[in-house]
Design an enzyme around this catalytic site. Structure first.
Site, PDB file in Angstrom:
ATOM      1  CG  LEU B  35      -1.971  -1.116   1.236  1.00 29.02           C
ATOM      2  CD1 LEU B  35      -2.582  -1.319   2.706  1.00 29.02           C
ATOM      3  CD2 LEU B  35      -3.138  -0.598  -0.097  1.00 29.02           C
ATOM      4  CB  THR B 118       0.631  -0.060  -5.212  1.00 22.45           C
ATOM      5  OG1 THR B 118      -0.237   0.009  -6.304  1.00 22.45           O
ATOM      6  CG2 THR B 118       0.504   1.097  -4.549  1.00 22.45           C
ATOM      7  NE  ARG B 242      42.344  11.850   7.225  1.00 21.38           N
ATOM      8  CZ  ARG B 242      43.107  12.505   6.735  1.00 21.38           C
ATOM      9  NH1 ARG B 242      42.751  13.824   6.275  1.00 21.38           N
ATOM     10  NH2 ARG B 242      44.444  12.147   6.521  1.00 21.38           N
ATOM     11  CG  HIS B 243      44.601   9.142  11.903  1.00 16.69           C
ATOM     12  ND1 HIS B 243      45.644  10.025  11.687  1.00 16.69           N
ATOM     13  CD2 HIS B 243      44.297   8.507  10.683  1.00 16.69           C
ATOM     14  CE1 HIS B 243      46.063  10.022  10.465  1.00 16.69           C
ATOM     15  NE2 HIS B 243      45.259   9.076   9.922  1.00 16.69           N
ATOM     16  CG  ASN B 249      48.854  12.435   8.967  1.00 13.53           C
ATOM     17  OD1 ASN B 249      47.862  12.606   9.805  1.00 13.53           O
ATOM     18  ND2 ASN B 249      48.681  11.910   7.767  1.00 13.53           N
ATOM     19  NE  ARG B 293      47.666   6.517  10.127  1.00 12.27           N
ATOM     20  CZ  ARG B 293      48.027   5.271   9.405  1.00 12.27           C
ATOM     21  NH1 ARG B 293      48.536   4.518  10.242  1.00 12.27           N
ATOM     22  NH2 ARG B 293      47.822   5.303   8.351  1.00 12.27           N
ATOM     23  CD  GLU B 313      44.181   5.253   4.559  1.00 14.60           C
ATOM     24  OE1 GLU B 313      43.136   4.531   4.362  1.00 14.60           O
ATOM     25  OE2 GLU B 313      44.124   6.399   4.330  1.00 14.60           O
ATOM     26  CG  PHE B 335      52.324  10.218  -9.161  1.00 12.45           C
ATOM     27  CD1 PHE B 335      52.437  10.167  -7.740  1.00 12.45           C
ATOM     28  CD2 PHE B 335      52.111  11.104  -9.862  1.00 12.45           C
ATOM     29  CE1 PHE B 335      52.111  11.272  -7.093  1.00 12.45           C
ATOM     30  CE2 PHE B 335      51.923  12.482  -9.106  1.00 12.45           C
ATOM     31  CZ  PHE B 335      51.714  12.561  -7.810  1.00 12.45           C
ATOM     32  CB  ALA B 337      48.346   4.409 -13.705  1.00 14.39           C
ATOM     33  CE  LYS B 342      43.239   9.368  -4.693  1.00 17.02           C
ATOM     34  NZ  LYS B 342      43.191  10.607  -4.074  1.00 17.02           N
ATOM     35  CE1 TYR B 353      41.282   6.083  -3.037  1.00 20.07           C
ATOM     36  CE2 TYR B 353      39.204   6.078  -1.683  1.00 20.07           C
ATOM     37  CZ  TYR B 353      40.907   6.467  -1.843  1.00 20.07           C
ATOM     38  OH  TYR B 353      41.253   7.663  -1.198  1.00 20.07           O
ATOM     39  CG  HIS B 378      43.099   4.987   8.469  1.00 19.62           C
ATOM     40  ND1 HIS B 378      44.241   5.217   9.102  1.00 19.62           N
ATOM     41  CD2 HIS B 378      42.576   3.866   9.420  1.00 19.62           C
ATOM     42  CE1 HIS B 378      44.628   4.398  10.218  1.00 19.62           C
ATOM     43  NE2 HIS B 378      43.554   3.599  10.265  1.00 19.62           N
ATOM     44  CG  LEU B 382      36.767   8.572   7.720  1.00 21.62           C
ATOM     45  CD1 LEU B 382      36.946  10.004   8.318  1.00 21.62           C
ATOM     46  CD2 LEU B 382      35.448   8.074   8.306  1.00 21.62           C
TER      47      LEU B 382
END
Lengths: 460, 460
Positions: B35, B118, B242-243, B249, B293, B313, B335, B337, B342, B353, B378, B382
């Site tokens: 419904l 429906t 993030r940490h 860093n 971290r 990470e 680098f 490629a 990415k 990823y 990381h 995130l």
């Protein structure tokens, strides 16, 4: 415990076992429900094997075993509702099992208990629910309902003819008596229904053709339900092979992404024939890792192929590309620590066997759903997959020998997994290393080799 | 195609998308049933968002949108069974949607279509089943059944008052008309029942309190069912951080397992207060990775904490511990490629990823089941989690800026996720690197920073 800058108490960190977030005080009693010969014990055993593999302590409490200590070889009439003495003894067995289970939880021995019995009346289920609730134990009822006479008869033949209740009896007579026993249960059997909507339950109808899930709330409960949903009973086999010998194997190095050696190439060429010899002409699907040595090894197979990153070798972190001698020299503490607890030892920047099991969980779920799969992968990965099917203890599985150039065929049966090994006539180096041994790959002794099926010795 | 040594044809390898084995020709039409105001469109959108995040192409075909092009603002009487013209127009809209869906499958545009309507009669469902079967498309019916008047009214208020059908109308009048429309549907509504046991279906009763699953066979179907089982509608938020700034860093290095810097330590000390300021006093559970971290950053929080290896990470393989300048110098091809694609670029010996999304899938499932979770992890991790909740495209998600020393609060609403960001007043280096930029971490420009919510720019 320490405190925050503002003085609040800080709890210590816990590591997840990788199958999710679970309150520390979870206690679940999985209560099997169903007529005899509906696969209840099979389901109970598969679930405990799966949980054990995931490091979740669990235990089966089988009411039949408690009853047997009083009444070792009852005939069907023992189970008649008109037999008050039988009724009393069966009730006493259920109470003994539930009492022991509660003690087991009180000792903190585990998270999940499975109460394996018919639990075929609403009254019995309500009694279990109340006993558990009084102890703070959650209940999850798992009913197996099946009316297919062929399935039931095949279950009776395969399993019940070997039941301790019928030890030494003629199988045909045993089967007839068992059918009469089922009929006695059928008279009082009440399936889980609308009266019991307040209970947490899963109803598996005709081996998962239809599933009814009620009031599942907890994460571990939902994992068990998902596992149950994926089980099937079609006959099938799983074939396992390591990649052919690699150039890294020749140099005694671990990890990396090396090509296969000339002998590894010969194994790859022989693999289609090896599979044909023990594959009964079945159509397989081939799974490899994403590393070259497994893809190269599988490349002459004509079946559909799939590359899984989850099947990549255990990541040896900073030790990747080293020999055991290098590791002993450069990381002597680690080398020793790993020998002491190989299952939990995590390479610096890499993985432990425990980590590997976590990333293999979706692979195992897939394997449970699938029919005939051939996996070409790596030593540590094969050990973990093998440990799941053969129920190998964690302290032993990392030491099992899984030789190169050997095809392993596993065929799950009702209560065990049948294993065949087919060795290709192509030599390869040994990558086995005994516990506490010097930092060399070695041939296992005859004794070590013979205990292979019993899962002792060898190294990654 | 090549051939084996014995001349058999060899199929090319396929990579799994990590959510299992799927025949290449899978085509599933998920048919919503229920419904109005039972959350069907919400479920449809969540499922497509989940599938899209897993790189499984899918699309919603909303019959209401087709109907609206002919009848933009109908009153309840349009939906009365006694209105043959309304009936004809609604039927025509369903046909148009199904026709477009079939064309979409024929083009090979996707694996899963969702027919959002429906579909409240057996006759309509049978018609869809037949149309799909004729095209080799599997159907899976997903019924949302809910009789809780509070839930229904809150759905009507939250969602339907903003429906295009009631644009510009008084919300109270709209709600009353909508209730009348529902009553017209109720007159003919037939829930999925025993007559339809041959169909593949999932019946979600009272938002997953009870679930009935019938004839699920296919792997992707079973994934969708598991996802549906885990959805809940309790209000909650997810906090992401993030940490604190790490010594790596400061040096511009990626990866590693460094300690947090002095400023990172200051962030860790301020985090309990930051959480208090936007946490409404709710009890949270904190998830960290296994790297120092994140554990150091979370250590002053008083909530229960859990370490997940799946939150570690993105593994940068051979580039671990290098600066972007090092990588550009030592691996110039890589680098470049990585900048070009990415999302799919996999570091040598490390991860892409896409790989990270696969290992985060159980985390997302957990997050869907859970209530209030704070994740300290990381940058790349995130980004992937954020992309799931905010429905960010794959080509954009790896470039999003997720600044250090900032707490993000996501609150899932019916059709979107509300976002707040709370910046701690503690400086930190930027770890952002623009696409195609030189090999340095840099501050984004104002323009880039402003488009942050729209998810452009930044680096891991």
């Amino acid at each position: 415990m320490t405190r925050t800058p503002t003085g609040d108490l800080i709890r210590p960190n816990r590591k997840t076992n990788g199958v999710g977030v679970q309150a520390e005080d979870t206690r679940i009693c999985v209560v099997m429900v169903g007529l005899p010969a509906r696969g209840k014990s099979l389901i109970a055993q598969k679930v405990t094997r799966y949980l054990h593999w995931l490091s979740i302590p669990s235990k089966i409490f089988n009411v039949g075993q408690y009853r047997r200590s009083e009444t070792p070889a009852p005939s069907a009439s023992f189970f008649a509702t008109s037999n008050p003495e039988g009724e009393r003894l069966r009730r006493a067995a259920a109470e003994a099992a539930v009492n022991d289970m509660i003690k087991w939880f009180q000792r903190g021995a585990g998270l999940i208990a499975i109460l394996d019995a018919t639990n075929s009346t609403k009254e019995r289920r309500r009694w279990i629910q109340n006993r558990c609730a009084a102890e703070g134990i959650q209940t999850m009822f798992v009913e197996s309902k099946c009316d297919d006479p062929d399935l039931i008869m095949s279950n009776i033949r395969e399993v019940k003819a070997t039941s301790p209740d019928y030890k030494g009896q003629d199988p045909e007579v045993a089967a007839q008596d068992f059918l009469a026993r089922i009929q006695n249960y059928e008279k009082v059997y009440e399936t889980i229904d609308e009266d019991e909507l307040d209970l947490t339950y899963v109803k598996l109808i005709d081996v998962g053709q239809r599933v009814i899930i009620n009031q599942i709330k907890d994460y571990l409960q939902s994992r068990v339900v998902y596992y149950l949903m994926n089980l099937h009973i079609k006959p099938r086999s799983i074939w396992l092979s390591r990649h052919g010998e690699s150039t890294f194997n020749l140099e005694g190095k671990i990890g990396g992404d090396a090509d296969i050696s000339e002998r590894g190439e010969a194994y790859a060429r022989s693999l289609p024939d090896l599979v044909r010899r023990c594959g009964d002409g079945r159509k397989l699907t081939v799974w490899t890792s994403t590393l070259k040595r497994t893809i190269q090894t599988a490349r002459f197979l004509t079946f559909e192929k799939l590359e899984w990153k989850a099947l990549d070798e255990l990541d040896s972190g900073v030790c990747d590309g080293l020999t055991y001698a290098d590791i002993e020299e450069q990381y002597p503490e680690d080398f020793k620590a790993r020998d002491e607890d190989k299952y939990n030892y995590r390479y610096l920047g890499g993985e432990s066997y425990r980590d590997v099991v976590i990333r293999l969980e979706p692979i195992i779920m897939e394997l449970e759903r699938s029919e005939n799969i051939l996996i070409v992968t790596h030593q540590a990965i094969l050990r973990c997959i093998y440990a799941y099917f053969m129920n190998v203890a964690q302290e032993k599985s990392p030491w099992m020998e899984v030789p190169l150039h050997t095809l392993i065929k596993l065929t799950p049966k009702a209560y065990s997994t049948h294993e065949e090994r087919l060795k290709a006539d192509i030599p390869a180096v040994s990558t086995w290393r005994g516990k506490g041994s010097s930092a060399k790959h070695a041939e296992p002794t005859d004794e070590e080799r013979n205990s292979m099926g019993k899962n002792v010795g060898s190294g990654h």
